[in-house]
Motif scaffolding. Structure first.
Motif, PDB file in Angstrom:
ATOM      1  N   GLN A 139      -1.237  -7.856  12.125  1.00  0.00           N
ATOM      2  CA  GLN A 139      -2.418  -7.552  12.943  1.00  0.00           C
ATOM      3  C   GLN A 139      -3.101  -6.270  12.471  1.00  0.00           C
ATOM      4  O   GLN A 139      -4.318  -6.226  12.282  1.00  0.00           O
ATOM      5  CB  GLN A 139      -2.002  -7.431  14.409  1.00  0.00           C
ATOM      6  N   ARG A 140      -2.324  -5.223  12.258  1.00  0.00           N
ATOM      7  CA  ARG A 140      -2.906  -3.931  11.871  1.00  0.00           C
ATOM      8  C   ARG A 140      -3.465  -3.953  10.456  1.00  0.00           C
ATOM      9  O   ARG A 140      -4.457  -3.288  10.165  1.00  0.00           O
ATOM     10  CB  ARG A 140      -1.863  -2.828  12.003  1.00  0.00           C
ATOM     11  N   ALA A 141      -2.822  -4.712   9.576  1.00  0.00           N
ATOM     12  CA  ALA A 141      -3.282  -4.767   8.183  1.00  0.00           C
ATOM     13  C   ALA A 141      -4.377  -5.808   7.971  1.00  0.00           C
ATOM     14  O   ALA A 141      -5.019  -5.826   6.917  1.00  0.00           O
ATOM     15  CB  ALA A 141      -2.107  -5.067   7.263  1.00  0.00           C
ATOM     16  N   GLY A 142      -4.564  -6.691   8.956  1.00  0.00           N
ATOM     17  CA  GLY A 142      -5.574  -7.726   8.819  1.00  0.00           C
ATOM     18  C   GLY A 142      -5.213  -8.781   7.788  1.00  0.00           C
ATOM     19  O   GLY A 142      -6.081  -9.279   7.063  1.00  0.00           O
ATOM     20  N   VAL A 143      -3.927  -9.135   7.718  1.00  0.00           N
ATOM     21  CA  VAL A 143      -3.459 -10.141   6.763  1.00  0.00           C
ATOM     22  C   VAL A 143      -2.767 -11.266   7.537  1.00  0.00           C
ATOM     23  O   VAL A 143      -2.308 -11.061   8.670  1.00  0.00           O
ATOM     24  CB  VAL A 143      -2.481  -9.551   5.721  1.00  0.00           C
TER      25      VAL A 143
END
Length: 208
Positions: A139-143
């Motif tokens: 979620q935080r890395a957008g992957v």
């Protein structure tokens, strides 16, 4: 057959035994659209796998520049030694100890376009019950998250909490990749992501 040997057995004999044993395993893969990013290294992803199937999956994906999150506990050190010998970059921490450290390490690796492998039911279970660490990193890395399972035709299982799998010599191993999972924003996205990852790993285990 159930073995009494702990996961430490695998790491201690890894330099000779594991290389010789792994060379006999016969792999095949089922790849849905998008999951090939793991093998072709087109982009970084979060890889989710159950703790019990860690050994054959790590063996099959060695040399791909993947980082692996491993526990700071003693058993985690044993598995870390084995993973390190296979060429994995290690990120220390787990849901029980060093969770923030593990998350930061995973985010750093993902920003450097290196995929990161998590065992969401580790380090001590419950078996096949997913925790949120892998989803939070994605979620935080957008992957996306790519769930992976290993169907081992012939194996020994340890008498451990996860029934750790050690494939027998010349065993056929089918690696199954799930469709990538995108994680939405906020607490709701995190909750739905954990549920989707759990369901995907369970469905991949329903072999025909």
């Amino acid at each position: 057959m159930k073995l009494k040997l702990p996961p430490a057995f695998v790491a201690r004999i890894a330099p000779l035994f594991l290389r010789g044993l792994g060379a006999t395993w016969r792999f095949e893969a089922t790849l849905p659209e998008g999951a090939s990013d793991v093998l072709e290294r087109r982009r970084a992803v979060v890889i989710a796998l159950w703790h019990e199937e860690l050994l054959p999956i790590l063996w099959q994906h060695r040399g791909l520049g993947i980082s692996a999150v491993v526990s700071v506990a003693r058993d985690g050190q044993y598995l870390a030694d084995a993973a390190g010998r296979m060429g994995y970059d290690l990120i220390r921490g787990s849901s029980r100890r060093g969770a923030a450290q593990a998350l930061l390490g995973a985010l750093r690796a993902l920003e450097e376009r290196r995929s990161v492998a998590f065992t969401p039911d580790g380090p001590i279970g419950p078996r096949r019950v997913a925790k949120a660490g892998a989803v939070a990193a994605a979620q935080r890395a957008g992957v996306p998250i790519v769930p992976i399972r290993a169907d081992v035709a012939r194996a020994w299982r340890f008498r451990s909490w996860d029934r750790f799998v050690l494939p027998k010599p010349f065993s056929r191993i089918r690696i199954r990749y799930g469709t990538p999972i995108d994680v939405g924003p906020g607490d709701e996205g995190l909750e739905l992501g954990v549920r989707a990852m759990q369901e995907a790993l369970n469905l991949l285990g329903e072999y025909p």
